[in-house]
Design a protein around this motif. Structure first.
Motif, PDB file in Angstrom:
ATOM      1  N   LYS A 182       0.793  -1.333   0.044  1.00 58.49           N
ATOM      2  CA  LYS A 182      -0.101   0.003  -0.021  1.00 58.49           C
ATOM      3  C   LYS A 182       0.858   1.157   0.007  1.00 58.49           C
ATOM      4  CE  LYS A 182      -1.040   2.140   3.311  1.00 58.49           C
ATOM      5  NZ  LYS A 182      -0.873   2.718   4.800  1.00 58.49           N
ATOM      6  N   THR A 183       1.989   1.320   0.918  1.00 55.74           N
ATOM      7  CA  THR A 183       2.744   2.456   1.057  1.00 55.74           C
ATOM      8  C   THR A 183       3.545   2.780  -0.379  1.00 55.74           C
ATOM      9  OG1 THR A 183       3.165   2.160   3.598  1.00 55.74           O
ATOM     10  CG2 THR A 183       4.812   3.423   1.982  1.00 55.74           C
ATOM     11  N   ARG A 184       3.939   1.847  -1.283  1.00 56.45           N
ATOM     12  CA  ARG A 184       4.689   1.780  -2.365  1.00 56.45           C
ATOM     13  C   ARG A 184       3.754   2.423  -3.518  1.00 56.45           C
ATOM     14  NH1 ARG A 184       8.863  -3.388  -1.763  1.00 56.45           N
ATOM     15  NH2 ARG A 184       9.970  -2.344  -0.074  1.00 56.45           N
ATOM     16  N   LEU A 185       2.644   1.827  -3.434  1.00 56.26           N
ATOM     17  CA  LEU A 185       1.519   2.282  -4.262  1.00 56.26           C
ATOM     18  C   LEU A 185       1.128   3.817  -4.345  1.00 56.26           C
ATOM     19  CD1 LEU A 185      -1.024  -0.630  -4.329  1.00 56.26           C
ATOM     20  CD2 LEU A 185       0.304   0.096  -6.208  1.00 56.26           C
TER      21      LEU A 185
ATOM     22  N   LEU B  46      -7.112  10.469   2.642  1.00 60.62           N
ATOM     23  CA  LEU B  46      -6.503  10.774   3.887  1.00 60.62           C
ATOM     24  C   LEU B  46      -5.199  10.113   4.112  1.00 60.62           C
ATOM     25  CD1 LEU B  46      -9.210  11.885   6.359  1.00 60.62           C
ATOM     26  CD2 LEU B  46      -7.795  13.448   5.165  1.00 60.62           C
ATOM     27  N   ASP B  47      -5.308   8.831   3.776  1.00 63.80           N
ATOM     28  CA  ASP B  47      -4.039   7.940   4.066  1.00 63.80           C
ATOM     29  C   ASP B  47      -3.091   8.310   2.890  1.00 63.80           C
ATOM     30  OD1 ASP B  47      -2.990   5.399   5.605  1.00 63.80           O
ATOM     31  OD2 ASP B  47      -2.919   4.785   3.341  1.00 63.80           O
ATOM     32  N   VAL B  48      -3.293   8.567   1.656  1.00 67.90           N
ATOM     33  CA  VAL B  48      -2.454   9.026   0.766  1.00 67.90           C
ATOM     34  C   VAL B  48      -1.900  10.248   1.162  1.00 67.90           C
ATOM     35  CG1 VAL B  48      -2.276   9.688  -1.955  1.00 67.90           C
ATOM     36  CG2 VAL B  48      -3.874   7.575  -1.110  1.00 67.90           C
ATOM     37  N   ALA B  49      -2.744  11.358   1.481  1.00 69.73           N
ATOM     38  CA  ALA B  49      -2.172  12.547   2.130  1.00 69.73           C
ATOM     39  C   ALA B  49      -0.980  12.416   3.083  1.00 69.73           C
ATOM     40  CB  ALA B  49      -3.200  13.656   2.438  1.00 69.73           C
ATOM     41  N   LYS B  50      -1.492  11.581   4.062  1.00 69.42           N
ATOM     42  CA  LYS B  50      -0.435  11.188   5.203  1.00 69.42           C
ATOM     43  C   LYS B  50       0.966  10.585   4.562  1.00 69.42           C
ATOM     44  CE  LYS B  50      -0.584   7.354   6.995  1.00 69.42           C
ATOM     45  NZ  LYS B  50       0.712   6.644   6.979  1.00 69.42           N
ATOM     46  N   THR B  51       0.761   9.727   3.709  1.00 65.98           N
ATOM     47  CA  THR B  51       1.885   9.071   3.254  1.00 65.98           C
ATOM     48  C   THR B  51       2.964  10.165   2.226  1.00 65.98           C
ATOM     49  OG1 THR B  51       0.716   6.988   2.983  1.00 65.98           O
ATOM     50  CG2 THR B  51       2.646   7.080   1.557  1.00 65.98           C
TER      51      THR B  51
ATOM     52  N   ALA C  73      -7.594   8.551  -9.589  1.00 63.53           N
ATOM     53  CA  ALA C  73      -6.647   7.331  -9.111  1.00 63.53           C
ATOM     54  C   ALA C  73      -5.685   7.483  -8.253  1.00 63.53           C
ATOM     55  CB  ALA C  73      -6.051   6.621 -10.585  1.00 63.53           C
ATOM     56  N   GLY C  74      -5.025   8.748  -8.177  1.00 62.95           N
ATOM     57  CA  GLY C  74      -3.891   8.870  -7.062  1.00 62.95           C
ATOM     58  C   GLY C  74      -4.462   8.971  -5.895  1.00 62.95           C
ATOM     59  N   LEU C  75      -5.795   9.476  -5.693  1.00 62.50           N
ATOM     60  CA  LEU C  75      -6.272   9.862  -4.197  1.00 62.50           C
ATOM     61  C   LEU C  75      -6.790   8.397  -3.677  1.00 62.50           C
ATOM     62  CD1 LEU C  75      -8.638  12.995  -4.870  1.00 62.50           C
ATOM     63  CD2 LEU C  75      -6.509  12.925  -3.766  1.00 62.50           C
ATOM     64  N   PHE C  76      -6.832   7.707  -4.513  1.00 62.64           N
ATOM     65  CA  PHE C  76      -7.268   6.090  -3.970  1.00 62.64           C
ATOM     66  C   PHE C  76      -6.499   5.038  -4.151  1.00 62.64           C
ATOM     67  CE2 PHE C  76     -11.476   8.306  -3.832  1.00 62.64           C
ATOM     68  CZ  PHE C  76     -11.966   7.863  -2.703  1.00 62.64           C
ATOM     69  N   ALA C  77      -5.130   5.530  -4.526  1.00 62.69           N
ATOM     70  CA  ALA C  77      -3.876   4.664  -4.642  1.00 62.69           C
ATOM     71  C   ALA C  77      -3.760   3.678  -3.321  1.00 62.69           C
ATOM     72  CB  ALA C  77      -2.791   5.381  -4.902  1.00 62.69           C
ATOM     73  N   GLY C  78      -3.804   2.707  -3.785  1.00 64.50           N
ATOM     74  CA  GLY C  78      -3.669   1.518  -2.427  1.00 64.50           C
ATOM     75  C   GLY C  78      -4.830   1.149  -1.960  1.00 64.50           C
TER      76      GLY C  78
END
Length: 259
Positions: free
Chosen positions: A31-34, A185-190, A220-225
């Motif tokens: 998930k982190t790498r995505l 929000l998880d994408v933003a955190k990463t 797609a970027g906002l929901f990556a992983g």
């Protein structure tokens, strides 16, 4: 809160948290790498999938224990009649307070872990040392606000007053749904945690990070992983809540039988 109940929450929460984090660590790495700005393949792909696990192992027990101790204490402090219409609100407030306290431990561990996950060739302790040297203690708390916001939005699912199997199943379904909804929000955190020191993203502004992802990668970027995140949290909810409830009940039972 009584002494036996306090210790049972401490041990049960810690054991359940460590189990979940170590068992599901590969899904978290994927998930982190995505979600990383360099993309899945450049971040390591499927290579070194346990990179960063020492950070997760060290932070997992105190993080989980801190959450459930706070959760149980706030529930006790806000004691209401079990039939009261305020009971759901009590659990929501207790869970939110638990997340705020737990994130004081979780965020430093998460920052080190995520940087190790996208830099598999670098040792975890070296990453930790570099953060302290280049950014100081505040570098370890980068992304604190986005992490608390992400966790608080779905912390209402926490409640283990029913049987173990019921809380495990409910936790799995609720966790999976919440994981999908809070993925941006998880994408933003990463992105905030992985950003280079001094960059605009590194200042921790959640809306700015989300806007940057939207502008460069769209929806797609906002929901990556999202899929490994849903899988990990659904399974994690099942394992964590079931293991916590079972362990907590077992410890209390042992305590009652002890002289």
């Amino acid at each position: 809160m009584d002494g036996p109940g306090f210790m049972a929450s401490l041990v049960a929460g810690g054991v359940a948290g460590v189990s979940v984090d170590l068992i599901l660590f590969p899904l978290d790495t994927i998930k982190t790498r995505l979600q990383s700005p360099q993309g899945f393949n450049k971040a390591g792909g499927f290579h070194g999938i346990y990179a960063g696990v020492p950070s997760a192992a060290v932070g997992s027990f105190p993080n989980a224990a801190a959450f459930f101790i706070t959760y149980e204490y706030v529930k006790w402090f806000l004691h209401t009649d079990s039939s009261s219409y305020l009971t759901p609100m009590k659990h929501m407030l207790a869970a939110s307070a638990g997340e705020v306290v737990a994130c004081l431990i979780r965020v430093p561990s998460e920052v080190v872990k995520q940087r190790a996950q996208v830099s598999a060739s670098t040792r975890t302790f070296q990453i930790f040392s570099n953060i302290l040297y280049e950014e100081g203690i505040q570098g370890l708390y980068r992304g604190y606000k986005s992490t608390v916001l992400r966790e608080a939005l779905w912390s209402w699912r926490q409640d283990h007053v029913v049987d173990s199997w019921q809380s495990a199943v409910c936790g799995a379904f609720a966790g999976g749904f919440a994981a999908a909804v809070t993925t941006p929000l998880d994408v933003a955190k990463t992105r905030i945690m992985l950003a280079k020191a001094g960059s605009s993203t590194a200042n921790g502004n959640v809306l700015s990070a989300l806007h940057g992802v939207w502008r460069s990668q769209g929806l797609a970027g906002l929901f990556a992983g999202v899929f490994p995140r849903m899988a990990a949290i659904s399974l994690g909810g099942f394992i964590f809540l079931g293991a916590y409830d079972h362990t907590h009940s077992l410890l209390l039972e042992v305590g009652r039988k002890s002289p």
